[in-house]
Design a protein around this motif. Structure first.
Motif, PDB file in Angstrom:
ATOM      1  N   THR A  22       0.798  -1.214   0.000  1.00  9.25           N
ATOM      2  CA  THR A  22       0.000   0.000   0.000  1.00  9.25           C
ATOM      3  C   THR A  22       0.827   1.258   0.000  1.00  9.25           C
ATOM      4  OG1 THR A  22      -1.665  -1.156   1.260  1.00  9.25           O
ATOM      5  CG2 THR A  22      -1.822   1.200   1.211  1.00  9.25           C
ATOM      6  N   GLU A  23       1.769   1.373   0.884  1.00  6.32           N
ATOM      7  CA  GLU A  23       2.419   2.645   1.054  1.00  6.32           C
ATOM      8  C   GLU A  23       3.911   2.458   1.245  1.00  6.32           C
ATOM      9  OE1 GLU A  23      -1.331   4.409   3.564  1.00  6.32           O
ATOM     10  OE2 GLU A  23       0.492   3.757   4.546  1.00  6.32           O
ATOM     11  N   GLY A  24       4.667   2.841   0.235  1.00 12.82           N
ATOM     12  CA  GLY A  24       6.091   2.950   0.441  1.00 12.82           C
ATOM     13  C   GLY A  24       6.361   4.238   1.165  1.00 12.82           C
ATOM     14  N   PRO A  25       7.610   4.512   1.539  1.00 11.78           N
ATOM     15  CA  PRO A  25       7.916   5.729   2.269  1.00 11.78           C
ATOM     16  C   PRO A  25       7.464   6.984   1.563  1.00 11.78           C
ATOM     17  CG  PRO A  25       9.757   4.192   2.364  1.00 11.78           C
ATOM     18  CD  PRO A  25       8.730   3.601   1.445  1.00 11.78           C
ATOM     19  N   HIS A  26       7.578   7.021   0.240  1.00 10.95           N
ATOM     20  CA  HIS A  26       7.137   8.239  -0.462  1.00 10.95           C
ATOM     21  C   HIS A  26       5.646   8.453  -0.309  1.00 10.95           C
ATOM     22  CE1 HIS A  26       6.564  11.237  -3.603  1.00 10.95           C
ATOM     23  NE2 HIS A  26       5.548  10.504  -3.993  1.00 10.95           N
ATOM     24  N   ALA A  27       4.879   7.387  -0.537  1.00  7.48           N
ATOM     25  CA  ALA A  27       3.429   7.526  -0.465  1.00  7.48           C
ATOM     26  C   ALA A  27       2.994   7.901   0.925  1.00  7.48           C
ATOM     27  CB  ALA A  27       2.763   6.212  -0.890  1.00  7.48           C
ATOM     28  N   THR A  28       3.637   7.326   1.933  1.00  8.10           N
ATOM     29  CA  THR A  28       3.258   7.638   3.312  1.00  8.10           C
ATOM     30  C   THR A  28       3.597   9.072   3.635  1.00  8.10           C
ATOM     31  OG1 THR A  28       3.780   5.361   3.812  1.00  8.10           O
ATOM     32  CG2 THR A  28       3.471   6.822   5.675  1.00  8.10           C
ATOM     33  N   LYS A  61       9.249   7.556  -5.957  1.00  9.41           N
ATOM     34  CA  LYS A  61      10.126   8.547  -6.600  1.00  9.41           C
ATOM     35  C   LYS A  61       9.760   8.743  -8.066  1.00  9.41           C
ATOM     36  CE  LYS A  61      14.075   7.774  -3.528  1.00  9.41           C
ATOM     37  NZ  LYS A  61      15.476   7.311  -3.412  1.00  9.41           N
ATOM     38  N   LEU A  62       9.454   7.642  -8.748  1.00  7.77           N
ATOM     39  CA  LEU A  62       9.073   7.742 -10.154  1.00  7.77           C
ATOM     40  C   LEU A  62       7.776   8.517 -10.324  1.00  7.77           C
ATOM     41  CD1 LEU A  62       9.678   6.911 -13.080  1.00  7.77           C
ATOM     42  CD2 LEU A  62       8.360   4.813 -12.661  1.00  7.77           C
ATOM     43  N   SER A  63       6.826   8.269  -9.434  1.00  9.86           N
ATOM     44  CA  SER A  63       5.554   8.982  -9.497  1.00  9.86           C
ATOM     45  C   SER A  63       5.746  10.480  -9.286  1.00  9.86           C
ATOM     46  CB  SER A  63       4.585   8.416  -8.456  1.00  9.86           C
ATOM     47  OG  SER A  63       3.373   9.122  -8.460  1.00  9.86           O
ATOM     48  N   ALA A  64       6.638  10.835  -8.362  1.00 10.11           N
ATOM     49  CA  ALA A  64       6.901  12.252  -8.108  1.00 10.11           C
ATOM     50  C   ALA A  64       7.523  12.927  -9.330  1.00 10.11           C
ATOM     51  CB  ALA A  64       7.815  12.396  -6.894  1.00 10.11           C
ATOM     52  N   ARG A  65       8.253  12.153 -10.132  1.00 12.93           N
ATOM     53  CA  ARG A  65       8.962  12.732 -11.275  1.00 12.93           C
ATOM     54  C   ARG A  65       8.097  12.807 -12.522  1.00 12.93           C
ATOM     55  NH1 ARG A  65      14.673  10.122 -12.184  1.00 12.93           N
ATOM     56  NH2 ARG A  65      14.846  11.119 -10.137  1.00 12.93           N
ATOM     57  N   VAL A  66       7.344  11.742 -12.820  1.00 10.90           N
ATOM     58  CA  VAL A  66       6.612  11.696 -14.087  1.00 10.90           C
ATOM     59  C   VAL A  66       5.101  11.655 -13.909  1.00 10.90           C
ATOM     60  CG1 VAL A  66       8.545  10.498 -15.162  1.00 10.90           C
ATOM     61  CG2 VAL A  66       6.638   9.165 -14.236  1.00 10.90           C
ATOM     62  N   GLY A  67       4.623  11.610 -12.668  1.00  8.65           N
ATOM     63  CA  GLY A  67       3.191  11.498 -12.421  1.00  8.65           C
ATOM     64  C   GLY A  67       2.784  10.048 -12.214  1.00  8.65           C
ATOM     65  N   PRO A  68       1.592   9.805 -11.682  1.00  7.16           N
ATOM     66  CA  PRO A  68       1.197   8.439 -11.325  1.00  7.16           C
ATOM     67  C   PRO A  68       0.777   7.564 -12.501  1.00  7.16           C
ATOM     68  CG  PRO A  68      -0.559   9.982 -10.800  1.00  7.16           C
ATOM     69  CD  PRO A  68       0.609  10.809 -11.257  1.00  7.16           C
ATOM     70  N   MET A  71       6.746 -15.795  -9.791  1.00  8.92           N
ATOM     71  CA  MET A  71       5.806 -14.988  -9.023  1.00  8.92           C
ATOM     72  C   MET A  71       6.311 -13.567  -8.776  1.00  8.92           C
ATOM     73  SD  MET A  71       4.131 -17.566  -6.198  1.00  8.92           S
ATOM     74  CE  MET A  71       5.681 -17.992  -5.410  1.00  8.92           C
ATOM     75  N   VAL A  72       7.590 -13.331  -9.036  1.00  9.40           N
ATOM     76  CA  VAL A  72       8.174 -12.015  -8.769  1.00  9.40           C
ATOM     77  C   VAL A  72       7.506 -10.897  -9.577  1.00  9.40           C
ATOM     78  CG1 VAL A  72      10.287 -10.628  -9.015  1.00  9.40           C
ATOM     79  CG2 VAL A  72      10.387 -12.897  -7.956  1.00  9.40           C
ATOM     80  N   PRO A  73       7.238 -11.070 -10.897  1.00 14.03           N
ATOM     81  CA  PRO A  73       6.607  -9.968 -11.641  1.00 14.03           C
ATOM     82  C   PRO A  73       5.268  -9.513 -11.067  1.00 14.03           C
ATOM     83  CG  PRO A  73       7.512 -11.577 -13.163  1.00 14.03           C
ATOM     84  CD  PRO A  73       7.616 -12.188 -11.795  1.00 14.03           C
ATOM     85  N   LEU A  74       4.477 -10.449 -10.524  1.00  7.10           N
ATOM     86  CA  LEU A  74       3.202 -10.050  -9.920  1.00  7.10           C
ATOM     87  C   LEU A  74       3.432  -9.101  -8.758  1.00  7.10           C
ATOM     88  CD1 LEU A  74       0.169 -10.236  -9.361  1.00  7.10           C
ATOM     89  CD2 LEU A  74       0.623 -12.327  -8.060  1.00  7.10           C
ATOM     90  N   ALA A  75       4.363  -9.455  -7.876  1.00  9.42           N
ATOM     91  CA  ALA A  75       4.634  -8.588  -6.727  1.00  9.42           C
ATOM     92  C   ALA A  75       5.229  -7.259  -7.152  1.00  9.42           C
ATOM     93  CB  ALA A  75       5.563  -9.309  -5.751  1.00  9.42           C
ATOM     94  N   LEU A  76       6.184  -7.304  -8.091  1.00  9.86           N
ATOM     95  CA  LEU A  76       6.795  -6.059  -8.556  1.00  9.86           C
ATOM     96  C   LEU A  76       5.765  -5.157  -9.217  1.00  9.86           C
ATOM     97  CD1 LEU A  76      10.220  -7.198 -10.068  1.00  9.86           C
ATOM     98  CD2 LEU A  76       9.777  -6.111  -7.870  1.00  9.86           C
ATOM     99  N   GLY A  77       4.896  -5.747 -10.025  1.00 10.68           N
ATOM    100  CA  GLY A  77       3.884  -4.944 -10.706  1.00 10.68           C
ATOM    101  C   GLY A  77       2.932  -4.276  -9.739  1.00 10.68           C
ATOM    102  N   CYS A  78       2.456  -5.028  -8.758  1.00  9.68           N
ATOM    103  CA  CYS A  78       1.537  -4.440  -7.779  1.00  9.68           C
ATOM    104  C   CYS A  78       2.242  -3.406  -6.897  1.00  9.68           C
ATOM    105  CB  CYS A  78       0.922  -5.537  -6.911  1.00  9.68           C
ATOM    106  SG  CYS A  78      -0.220  -6.629  -7.793  1.00  9.68           S
ATOM    107  N   ALA A  79       3.491  -3.699  -6.504  1.00  7.68           N
ATOM    108  CA  ALA A  79       4.240  -2.745  -5.678  1.00  7.68           C
ATOM    109  C   ALA A  79       4.572  -1.476  -6.449  1.00  7.68           C
ATOM    110  CB  ALA A  79       5.523  -3.402  -5.177  1.00  7.68           C
ATOM    111  N   LEU A  80       4.701  -1.593  -7.764  1.00  7.01           N
ATOM    112  CA  LEU A  80       4.943  -0.419  -8.599  1.00  7.01           C
ATOM    113  C   LEU A  80       3.665   0.402  -8.792  1.00  7.01           C
ATOM    114  CD1 LEU A  80       7.071   1.011 -10.405  1.00  7.01           C
ATOM    115  CD2 LEU A  80       6.351  -0.468 -12.281  1.00  7.01           C
ATOM    116  N   THR A  81       2.516  -0.240  -8.656  1.00  5.76           N
ATOM    117  CA  THR A  81       1.234   0.421  -8.921  1.00  5.76           C
ATOM    118  C   THR A  81       0.679   1.157  -7.700  1.00  5.76           C
ATOM    119  OG1 THR A  81       0.676  -1.279 -10.555  1.00  5.76           O
ATOM    120  CG2 THR A  81      -1.151   0.014  -9.669  1.00  5.76           C
TER     121      THR A  81
END
Length: 487
Positions: free
Chosen positions: A7-13, A360-367, A401-411
């Motif tokens: 849900t929330e990485g440090p940036h989102a929090t 960080k990516l969201s802050a730079r290019v938008g969500p 199974m890694v791409p599923l986690a990476l994709g959701c964590a990126l989203t």
């Protein structure tokens, strides 16, 4: 399943913290809402404890409690076969062991933030941890599946109280906004670490001891959290209206829907009718309430609707597939609980790092861009898993199974930031609570649906589950195209 795993990485929090309003309407904020303002520490000589000489101890106590309730959402999955062998109950019983906790947690998160305001965060946290620890003992000693499920409900209720109180403790311990932002980021990271360790810890405890160990481990951890809490200043109480009718109808609706999905048949049809009636009553009640637990007007905003849908799709895919593959490794491939837990380490271990990058990516290019990329990666990962069967090497599956986690964590961090930008500042807490609750409910329903699909012929049912999750993420990805470009 707790709120922070994806849900929330440090940036989102940090974003949610910085967006904290002077006070939401009526002083109300839902459980887990980072927009909840914290009361100042009580000064020496005033009623209550003096301010803590070490905010770090308060932060540690809050992190431990949050990690504890997050751990308990992920630690159970790999122990399910052992629980089934010991207590019986079949697939539907095992689904309820997971969903009893998730539903109580998700539904009550809508109003426990207001409860924390009314009785004070320190008192709410102490009560929540105490009840959670006692319920954990009841889970470990459960002589039958119904008793275990009942104790899991109590755990979920307590967890819903702990989450907003723990965040409020962090906020009141740090007056400086910059230090508070770093502290909240550490609080969020504690949940990500718990998610990574949950399957491994559950497998190790089940293998070395038995399934009861996954619950008894909460006792010393809960005791440490309470001891650390003694150094925290006592929180002041603040008026906060509670929408009791709306909260009760929400619980009834969600429970009935889940019952219908898990049980099926005639009883499931009756439950579905109850769910529809309760949902209609909930809709009418919330439209008339001055302080509703779910403000329906939020969903008139296109960004809010899209981000909630995308978050829900990620939760269905992630939590549903963790449940399915926990059973697959043990029931289909004959692996031990410890081995099954270790198979999740590659995917869960990268979540926290990906959360930070996504923020960080969201802050730079938008969500919009990271959300689209994340959902595409997750869909590709789900489609790759379609080829899994009993003969597929377990280590290969672990990395598939890694791409599923990476994709959701990126989203998730970008969609959280997008939702916070879309709502007025005085509704930031409400929006965060609605998003977190929607994700938890979606994850619970995913487990209910996928568990029913694999109850017969496991591998074909697993493949249908993968296709459903991929379709939901594809649909949410198409909807994400409706977000505006750029920051």
């Amino acid at each position: 399943m707790a709120t922070n795993d994806l849900t929330e990485g440090p940036h989102a929090t940090r974003h949610l913290t910085d967006a904290a309003p002077a006070g939401p309407p009526g002083g109300r904020a839902p459980a887990g809402a980072p927009g909840t303002p914290a009361p100042p520490p009580t000064a020496p000589g005033k009623r209550g404890r003096p301010s803590s000489p070490s905010p770090g101890l308060t932060l540690t106590a809050a992190m431990l409690g949050f990690a504890l309730i997050t751990l308990d959402a992920s630690v159970v999955n790999v122990a399910l076969p052992a629980i089934g062998d010991s207590l019986g109950g079949g697939m539907s019983g095992l689904q309820w062991v997971v969903d009893a906790y998730t539903l109580a947690f998700a539904a009550l998160m809508l109003s426990t933030g207001a409860l924390s305001d009314r009785i004070g965060a320190t008192r709410a946290y102490a009560i929540g941890i105490t009840v959670f620890t006692a319920a954990s003992v009841a889970c470990g000693l459960a002589p039958s599946l119904p008793v275990l499920i009942g104790a899991r409900v109590v755990q979920g209720v307590a967890a819903a109280v702990v989450l907003p109180a723990s965040l409020s403790l962090v906020r009141q311990a740090y007056a400086d906004p910059a230090r508070r932002a770093r502290a909240v980021a550490m609080w969020a990271a504690g949940g990500s670490v718990a998610v990574a360790l949950g399957p491994v810890g559950g497998g190790a405890l089940t293998t070395a001891w038995n399934w009861s160990g996954i619950f008894f481990i909460n006792v010393p951890l809960g005791a440490v959290a309470l001891v650390l809490l003694l150094r925290a200043p006592r929180s002041e109480r603040r008026p906060a209206p509670l929408d009791v009718p709306g909260q009760l109808l929400a619980v009834l609706t969600l429970t009935a829907v889940t019952f219908a999905v898990i049980e099926g048949g005639t009883t499931g049809l009756i439950a579905l009718v109850i769910a529809v009636a309760a949902g209609a009553a909930f809709w009418r009640t919330e439209a008339r309430q001055p302080h509703p637990v779910v403000p329906l007007t939020l969903f008139r905003d296109r960004t809010v609707a899209i981000t909630v849908a995308a978050g829900a799709a990620c939760s269905v895919a992630f939590y549903g597939l963790v449940f399915v593959f926990s059973l697959f490794f043990q029931e289909v491939q004959g692996r031990s609980a410890l081995w099954a837990g270790l198979m999740f380490l590659p995917m869960t271990g990268l979540i926290a790092v990906t959360n930070v990058f996504a923020g960080k990516l969201s802050a730079r290019v938008g969500p919009r861009t990271p959300m689209l990329a994340g959902q595409a990666v997750a869909v590709l990962g789900l489609l790759a898993l379609l080829f899994a069967d009993a003969e597929t090497p377990a280590l290969g599956l672990a990395f598939l199974m890694v791409p599923l986690a990476l994709g959701c964590a990126l989203t998730i961090p970008p969609l959280t930031a997008a939702m916070m930008e879309a709502v007025p500042a005085d509704r930031a807490g409400l929006a965060a609570g609605v998003l977190n609750s929607a994700r938890q409910v979606a994850g619970g329903l995913g487990i209910a649906a996928f568990g029913g699909l694999v109850a017969g012929d496991f591998v074909p049912g697993m493949r249908v589950s993968l296709l459903i999750a991929a379709a939901l993420l594809t649909a949410s990805g198409v909807a994400t195209l409706g977000l505006r470009r750029g920051r």
